[in-house]
Design a protein around this motif. Structure first.
Motif, mmCIF file in Angstrom:
data_model
loop_
_atom_site.group_PDB
_atom_site.id
_atom_site.type_symbol
_atom_site.label_atom_id
_atom_site.label_comp_id
_atom_site.label_asym_id
_atom_site.label_seq_id
_atom_site.Cartn_x
_atom_site.Cartn_y
_atom_site.Cartn_z
ATOM 1 N N PRO A 173 76.694 -41.880 0.257
ATOM 2 C CA PRO A 173 76.299 -41.097 -0.918
ATOM 3 C C PRO A 173 74.998 -41.560 -1.562
ATOM 4 N N GLU A 174 74.557 -42.779 -1.264
ATOM 5 C CA GLU A 174 73.327 -43.271 -1.902
ATOM 6 C C GLU A 174 72.083 -43.003 -1.067
ATOM 7 N N VAL A 175 72.242 -42.459 0.140
ATOM 8 C CA VAL A 175 71.084 -42.189 0.998
ATOM 9 C C VAL A 175 70.308 -41.000 0.438
ATOM 10 N N VAL A 176 69.015 -41.198 0.232
ATOM 11 C CA VAL A 176 68.136 -40.150 -0.296
ATOM 12 C C VAL A 176 67.132 -39.753 0.784
ATOM 13 N N LYS A 224 65.582 -16.469 0.061
ATOM 14 C CA LYS A 224 65.293 -15.897 1.371
ATOM 15 C C LYS A 224 64.853 -14.454 1.222
ATOM 16 N N HIS A 225 64.183 -13.957 2.258
ATOM 17 C CA HIS A 225 63.802 -12.547 2.292
ATOM 18 C C HIS A 225 65.058 -11.702 2.466
ATOM 19 N N ALA A 226 65.081 -10.553 1.826
ATOM 20 C CA ALA A 226 66.278 -9.708 1.834
ATOM 21 C C ALA A 226 66.630 -9.200 3.230
ATOM 22 N N ARG A 227 65.649 -9.139 4.122
ATOM 23 C CA ARG A 227 65.914 -8.541 5.431
ATOM 24 C C ARG A 227 66.454 -9.530 6.460
ATOM 25 N N ILE A 228 66.541 -10.800 6.140
ATOM 26 C CA ILE A 228 67.003 -11.757 7.140
ATOM 27 C C ILE A 228 68.383 -12.293 6.784
ATOM 28 N N ALA A 229 69.046 -12.839 7.790
ATOM 29 C CA ALA A 229 70.392 -13.376 7.613
ATOM 30 C C ALA A 229 70.339 -14.699 6.857
ATOM 31 N N ASP A 230 71.485 -15.129 6.378
ATOM 32 C CA ASP A 230 71.581 -16.441 5.750
ATOM 33 C C ASP A 230 71.161 -17.523 6.750
ATOM 34 N N ALA A 231 70.743 -18.648 6.227
ATOM 35 C CA ALA A 231 70.272 -19.737 7.080
ATOM 36 C C ALA A 231 71.430 -20.365 7.851
ATOM 37 N N THR A 232 71.122 -20.847 9.047
ATOM 38 C CA THR A 232 72.095 -21.601 9.835
ATOM 39 C C THR A 232 72.482 -22.870 9.080
ATOM 40 N N ALA A 233 73.785 -23.115 8.974
ATOM 41 C CA ALA A 233 74.288 -24.235 8.177
ATOM 42 C C ALA A 233 74.363 -25.513 9.002
ATOM 43 N N LEU A 234 73.911 -26.611 8.392
ATOM 44 C CA LEU A 234 73.931 -27.925 9.017
ATOM 45 C C LEU A 234 74.833 -28.873 8.230
ATOM 46 N N ARG A 235 75.456 -29.791 8.945
ATOM 47 C CA ARG A 235 76.160 -30.906 8.321
ATOM 48 C C ARG A 235 75.437 -32.189 8.744
ATOM 49 N N GLY A 250 74.144 -34.175 1.759
ATOM 50 C CA GLY A 250 75.115 -33.095 1.693
ATOM 51 C C GLY A 250 74.720 -31.938 2.592
ATOM 52 N N PRO A 251 75.497 -30.859 2.568
ATOM 53 C CA PRO A 251 75.217 -29.692 3.411
ATOM 54 C C PRO A 251 73.779 -29.217 3.265
ATOM 55 N N ALA A 252 73.202 -28.812 4.394
ATOM 56 C CA ALA A 252 71.811 -28.365 4.417
ATOM 57 C C ALA A 252 71.702 -27.184 5.375
ATOM 58 N N HIS A 253 70.475 -26.745 5.622
ATOM 59 C CA HIS A 253 70.245 -25.583 6.477
ATOM 60 C C HIS A 253 69.147 -25.884 7.494
ATOM 61 N N LEU A 254 69.221 -25.190 8.612
ATOM 62 C CA LEU A 254 68.103 -25.157 9.555
ATOM 63 C C LEU A 254 67.200 -24.024 9.098
#
Length: 374
Positions: A61-64, A139-150, A122-126
Motif C-alpha cells: 500500500p505504500e508503493v507510489v 474518454k471519447h464518447a465513441r470508444i469503449a471503456d479502457a481495458t482494466a489492469l490489476r 490499485g486498479p488501473a487501465h491500459l
C-alpha cells in the motif's frame, strides 16, 4: 515489501528517479519469459531476454508509482485495447488473465483517453496499445471503456525500481546546448490542429519526397504517447535514422516539465544531425493548444533549431487558425497539408485565405514539390 515516496533517491542528474528500495518477491525466469512485454518496455525487455535473473516485484500500500516505472500487471477485463504492441511492434492478442509488462505514464488523447498515473498500485487501465498504464479519467464518447489492469507490483532489480529512463538507449540533458551548429541539416517540424490531423502521414511523405530527391533524411518524434507505428513508418518512408521520446526513457510526454520537452527537441536535433544527414524531419504531437506543444512552440529555442514548419490540418478553419497562431508566435508556416487535403473543397477554402501553399499529402512525396517546401 513496500517503498514510500521518501525512500526514492536520484542516482544521476539525468534520471527522473531510481528507487532505493528493499528487495521484493523474486520473479522466476520462466514467468518473465511468459509475460507479454510492451513496446514502451523494449529496452527493459531486451535486457531481460539477455539475462532474466535478479528481477523481483515490489508491492504494498505504500508503493507510489511514477511515470516511467515498469509494472507487471494482469489483464482483468478487456476493453478498448484488445492487443498489446510488442517490443518489435507485433500486435499481441490479449486475454483475461494475461500478465503484461507495461510502463506507468500519463496520457493525452482527445480521440481516446485522458489518463493519469495513480497514487498507488490499485486498479488501473491500459490506456495505450504501446503499453501505458494509468487511471483513465475521461474518454471519447465513441470508444469503449479502457481495458482494466490489476497491477501486481513494480519491477525491481539489484539497483532498485526498474524505470524506462534507466534502461534507455539515449540520455536526456535539459541543459543541452541549443546553439546552432556550424554545419547543421535543415530541420523541418510538422505540427497539427489535433490528434489525427495527418501529421505522421505528412512526415512520412516529406521523408519520401526528400529521399527521392537524393537527400539523406533523419526523423524524430518530439512528443506524444509511446508506440511503434510512427517510428517504423518514418523508417519505411526512407529515413536513415529514427528516434523519439521513448528512446530517452519516456512512455509519454504529457505533463512533462517544459525543460524536459525542450530538452527532447534539442536532443533529437543534436542526435539526428550526423554529418551525412541533409534534412531532419520532426513531428510534434497533438494540437497547438495542447499544453506541452503550446509552450514548446512559444519557446525561443523552437525558433532557433527549427527552420521550416509544415502544418497539418483537418479542415480549412483549423488550417487558417493554426497558421495565424504560429505566425503570432514568430513561427512562419512554409506549407499546409494533412487530412484537409483529401477534400478539394476544403483545400480551396483554406488556400483562398492562406498566403502559403496547401499541398496534398501525397504530392509531398514528389521530389520537385518537397524541394520547394525545403
Amino acid at each position: 515489501m513496500s517503498v514510500s515516496a521518501e525512500q526514492r533517491d536520484t542516482v544521476d542528474e539525468n534520471a527522473t528517479h531510481v528507487a532505493v528500495a528493499p528487495p521484493g518477491t523474486p520473479l522466476s525466469a520462466a514467468r518473465l519469459h511468459r509475460v507479454k512485454k510492451a513496446y514502451t518496455t523494449r529496452s527493459v525487455a531486451a535486457r531481460i531476454d539477455a539475462d532474466p535473473s535478479g528481477y523481483a516485484l515490489l508491492d504494498g500500500p505504500e508503493v507510489v508509482p511514477h511515470p516511467g516505472d515498469v509494472v507487471l500487471a494482469r489483464i482483468e477485463r478487456l476493453g478498448n485495447h484488445t492487443r498489446l504492441e510488442s517490443p518489435v511492434s507485433r500486435r499481441q492478442t490479449l486475454f483475461v488473465g494475461d500478465e503484461v509488462l507495461v510502463a506507468y505514464g500519463h496520457r493525452y488523447a482527445p480521440d481516446q483517453f485522458e489518463a493519469e498515473v495513480p497514487a498507488d498500485l490499485g486498479p488501473a487501465h491500459l490506456v495505450a496499445a504501446g503499453g501505458v498504464a494509468a487511471l483513465a479519467t475521461a474518454k471519447h464518447a465513441r470508444i469503449a471503456d479502457a481495458t482494466a489492469l490489476r497491477p501486481l507490483g513494480l519491477l525491481t532489480d539489484d539497483h532498485g525500481i526498474v524505470t524506462l529512463e534507466r534502461f534507455a538507449t539515449h540520455r536526456l540533458s535539459v541543459a543541452a546546448d541549443t546553439a546552432r551548429q556550424s554545419r547543421r541539416p535543415t530541420v523541418v517540424a510538422v505540427l497539427g490542429t489535433s490528434m489525427n490531423s495527418g501529421k505522421s502521414t505528412t512526415v512520412s511523405s516529406l521523408i519520401r519526397g526528400a529521399t527521392r530527391s537524393g537527400l539523406t533524411v533523419a526523423a524524430g518524434k518530439v512528443t506524444g504517447t509511446g508506440a511503434g507505428g510512427d517510428p517504423h513508418g518514418f523508417a519505411d518512408a526512407g529515413a536513415s535514422a529514427v528516434l523519439d521520446f521513448t528512446d530517452f526513457g519516456f512512455p509519454s510526454t504529457f505533463r512533462l516539465e517544459h525543460a524536459q520537452v525542450r530538452g527532447l527537441l534539442t536532443a533529437l536535433v543534436r542526435e539526428l544531425s550526423t554529418p551525412d544527414v541533409d534534412v531532419v524531419v520532426l513531428e510534434v504531437a497533438d494540437g497547438l493548444y495542447q499544453d506541452e506543444t503550446s509552450r514548446l512552440v512559444s519557446d525561443s529555442v523552437f525558433r532557433e533549431v527549427v527552420d521550416r514548419v509544415v502544418f497539418a490540418a483537418d479542415g480549412a478553419a483549423g488550417a487558417v487558425g493554426g497558421a495565424e497562431v504560429l505566425t503570432r508566435a514568430g513561427v512562419p508556416v512554409t506549407a499546409v497539408s494533412g487530412v484537409l487535403t483529401s477534400a478539394p473543397l476544403a483545400m480551396r477554402e483554406a488556400q483562398s485565405l492562406l498566403s502559403v501553399p496547401v499541398i496534398e499529402t501525397a504530392a509531398l512525396t514528389e521530389p520537385d514539390v518537397v524541394r520547394a517546401v525545403l
